[in-house]
Design an enzyme around this catalytic site. Structure first.
Site, PDB file in Angstrom:
ATOM      1  N   GLU A 188     -49.171 -33.648 -23.552  1.00 42.42           N
ATOM      2  CA  GLU A 188     -50.412 -33.293 -22.869  1.00 42.42           C
ATOM      3  C   GLU A 188     -50.128 -33.066 -21.388  1.00 42.42           C
ATOM      4  OE1 GLU A 188     -53.775 -35.923 -23.306  1.00 42.42           O
ATOM      5  OE2 GLU A 188     -54.904 -34.840 -21.786  1.00 42.42           O
ATOM      6  N   LYS A 217     -54.721 -51.797 -36.730  1.00 42.91           N
ATOM      7  CA  LYS A 217     -54.814 -50.328 -36.727  1.00 42.91           C
ATOM      8  C   LYS A 217     -56.175 -49.792 -37.140  1.00 42.91           C
ATOM      9  CE  LYS A 217     -49.887 -50.194 -37.619  1.00 42.91           C
ATOM     10  NZ  LYS A 217     -48.788 -49.906 -38.507  1.00 42.91           N
ATOM     11  N   ASP A 247     -45.302 -49.234 -32.224  1.00 43.39           N
ATOM     12  CA  ASP A 247     -45.954 -48.592 -33.359  1.00 43.39           C
ATOM     13  C   ASP A 247     -47.139 -47.790 -32.815  1.00 43.39           C
ATOM     14  OD1 ASP A 247     -47.404 -47.891 -35.586  1.00 43.39           O
ATOM     15  OD2 ASP A 247     -47.032 -49.784 -36.640  1.00 43.39           O
ATOM     16  N   HIS A 269     -56.515 -28.884 -15.425  1.00 43.12           N
ATOM     17  CA  HIS A 269     -56.107 -28.612 -16.801  1.00 43.12           C
ATOM     18  C   HIS A 269     -55.782 -27.140 -16.984  1.00 43.12           C
ATOM     19  CE1 HIS A 269     -56.277 -32.030 -19.670  1.00 43.12           C
ATOM     20  NE2 HIS A 269     -56.669 -32.609 -18.556  1.00 43.12           N
TER      21      HIS A 269
END
Ligand code: ADP
Length: 555
Positions: free
Chosen positions: A234, A366, A442, A540
């Protein structure tokens, strides 16, 4: 036939022979042709012999009197039978054994003292240190690729059959391209140690994805400087976090406090009545029983230390949220092993207890869950900084007042309007995920690790800004999982938290958690400033938009 058998059944033949020449007796016919020939032969002679047998019975001819053609048919019967038995019988037998291996995996894990050793070591993949063979190195590889394509060699078994993880990945990749008819060009194969992931990080590898790593910093946190590695695609993210780090540094740095450090696992057990479930709850929560329970739990690891067991009841079902410290490991394996010990003990004490699952989602791993937001999971950290008014103006190009107002309306009120769960921030997950990928955490745990409330207040008579991030569930480790891989371990090394802390077990993982929170603080400051100054879309457009015509890039 011999060559085929070698390639299918003899793992020894494969081992450490990447440059072996094809044997002179190799049959060059494709596999399916020889299979078809032997099948046809087998059924033809069986039909012939049965009809001859019937004929002899009908004419009362003794069975032992055989003609030349019958003798030939008997020879052909045995030859084709042996071929088919050798070809399919051994494959069937192997798949049967492998299935048994899968089924008994849990049992093996329990009793195998090598369980924490990467399989790579067990398999001796030292061949990686020698130059890698080309994609299709020789005719042996070609045979194996074909057998993977036609399904006679299971793709998952390549590593164990070949004893060469790189060669296995190369063969699997080529077979995949042939099966799908799609090219994997662009997904690199070379330049990666496939032995290092075997049995620990990734199965059925065909290559690796490249993610660029940028550096934000130095982040001045608790008096020390850190260069923070961020793996992301990104645009703006690293630059923006870097700007936040600059504002923090020029203002004298940020400071952090670790509030809690404990990984959780919550099995679900069931009883015949809610009353019995409640009895276990009272037993587990009785301080008098803690000593015994922690002794049982702690047996499983040098580092896992039981902290608490909190229970929740749903009818006859009980959820035991077990929390323990895990040293420098993120700790999921560790806590699970300890929980297993406790459950075995409880099973004897409460024989009517039915263990439904070692994870009952009250952990909660998660998934967004209020329990993590309120109770914490992994490391709970608060990190703060005072940004001087002139730094807000010069570096962040906005004002203290605008930041405070935006924070109130966006991160607090806006998130409340959206019914957020731990999402009272601008983009904590951006920073968390980029640092997680770079350091071998993770990445799926970004869900709860990104829980964060960002607070901004004007202080010193409205001149300066007090900014803080409170993150209750940062789940990180510096040993185990992906942290031991070369690239990820280099990033941990850059932060000075590689591996296990020699002095104080757990110190590296805790420091990493504070660095994650400090980086989030920098990211929050910068993005909020960009929004307050109306710069977001502009930046951006500049950094996150390719000038290439993407329609021409598609395959
Ligand atoms: P996790 O529990 O995060 O899934 P693993 O069980 O894969 O991680 O890795 C932890 C392993 O590392 C354990 O075998 C543990 O004994 C070992 N270890 C060595 N030093 C440390 C340390 N300082 N802290 C935690 N674990 C350590």
């Amino acid at each position: 036939m011999e060559a085929r058998r070698r390639s299918l059944h003899s793992s020894k033949t494969f081992q450490h022979e990447p440059t072996a020449k094809p044997s002179p007796d190799a049959v060059s016919l494709p596999l399916y042709v020889t299979n078809a020939v032997f099948f046809t032969l087998f059924f033809t002679v069986v039909y012939y012999l049965l009809s001859r047998w019937r004929e002899k019975i009908r004419t009362s001819t003794p069975l032992h009197l055989v003609t030349l053609s019958e003798m030939l048919a008997i020879v052909a019967f045995f030859a084709s039978f042996i071929y088919l038995l050798g070809f399919f019988g051994v494959g069937f037998f192997h798949s049967f054994i492998l299935k048994e291996d899968d089924d008994s995996n849990d049992v093996l894990l329990k009793h195998d003292s090598r369980k924490l050793t990467p399989c790579a070591q067990a398999l001796d993949c030292t061949v990686f240190t020698s130059p890698s063979p080309p994609l299709v190195a020789n005719e042996d590889d070609e045979d194996i690729i074909k057998s993977v394509v036609d399904g006679t060699t299971p793709s998952y078994a390549l590593e164990s059959k070949l004893g060469d993880c790189k060669r296995a990945a190369s063969i699997r990749r080529e077979a995949l391209q042939r099966i799908t008819g799609k090219s994997l060009t662009g997904l690199p194969l070379e330049g990666f140690d496939y032995g290092s992931i075997l049995g620990q990080c990734c199965e059925l590898p065909v290559g690796y994805v490249q993610i660029p790593v940028g550096i934000a910093g130095p982040l001045l946190l608790d008096g020390k400087e850190f260069s923070v590695p961020m793996a992301t695609t990104e645009g703006c993210l690293v630059a923006s976090t870097n700007r936040g780090c600059k504002a923090i540094h020029l203002s004298g740095g940020a400071s952090s406090v670790l509030l809690k450090d404990g990984m959780t696992r919550a099995p679900v057990v069931r009883f015949g009545s809610a009353k019995r479930a409640a009895e276990l709850k009272f037993f587990l929560e009785n301080p008098a029983n803690f000593k015994n329970l922690s002794a049982l739990f702690n047996k499983s690891s040098r580092f896992g230390r039981l902290q608490s067991i909190k229970c929740a009841i749903a009818g006859k079902n009980l959820y035991l949220r077990v929390t323990c410290s895990t040293g420098d490991a993120m700790g999921m394996n560790m806590v699970s092993k300890g929980v297993q010990n406790v459950l075995e003990f409880l099973q004897n004490k409460f024989p009517d207890m039915d263990v439904i699952g070692i994870s009952g989602n009250f952990c909660s791993d998660k998934k967004p869950a209020a329990v993590n937001w309120i109770e914490g999971r992994g490391k709970s950290v608060v990190c703060e900084a005072t940004i001087k008014g002139d730094i807000v103006q010069k570096v962040l190009k906005t004002s203290v007042e605008a930041l405070v107002e935006l924070n109130m309306l966006k991160n607090l009120t806006g998130s409340a309007m959206a019914g957020a769960l731990g999402g009272f921030n601008a983009h904590a997950s951006n920073i968390v995920t980029a640092v997680y990928i770079a350091t071998g955490q993770d990445p799926a745990q970004n869900v709860e690790s990104s829980h964060c409330i960002t607070m901004m207040e004007s202080i010193n008579g409205g001149q300066d800004l007090h900014v803080s991030v409170t993150m209750p569930s940062i789940e990180v480790g510096t040993v185990g999982g992906g942290t031991q891989l070369a690239s990820q371990s280099a990033c941990l090394n850059l932060l000075g938290v590689k591996g296990a802390s020699k002095e104080t077990p757990g110190a590296n993982a805790r420091l990493l958690a504070t660095i994650v929170a400090g980086s989030v603080l920098a990211g929050e400051l910068s993005l909020m400033s960009a929004l307050a100054a109306g710069q977001l879309v502009k930046s951006h457009m500049k950094y996150n938009r390719s000038s290439k015509d993407v329609t021409k890039v598609s395959s």
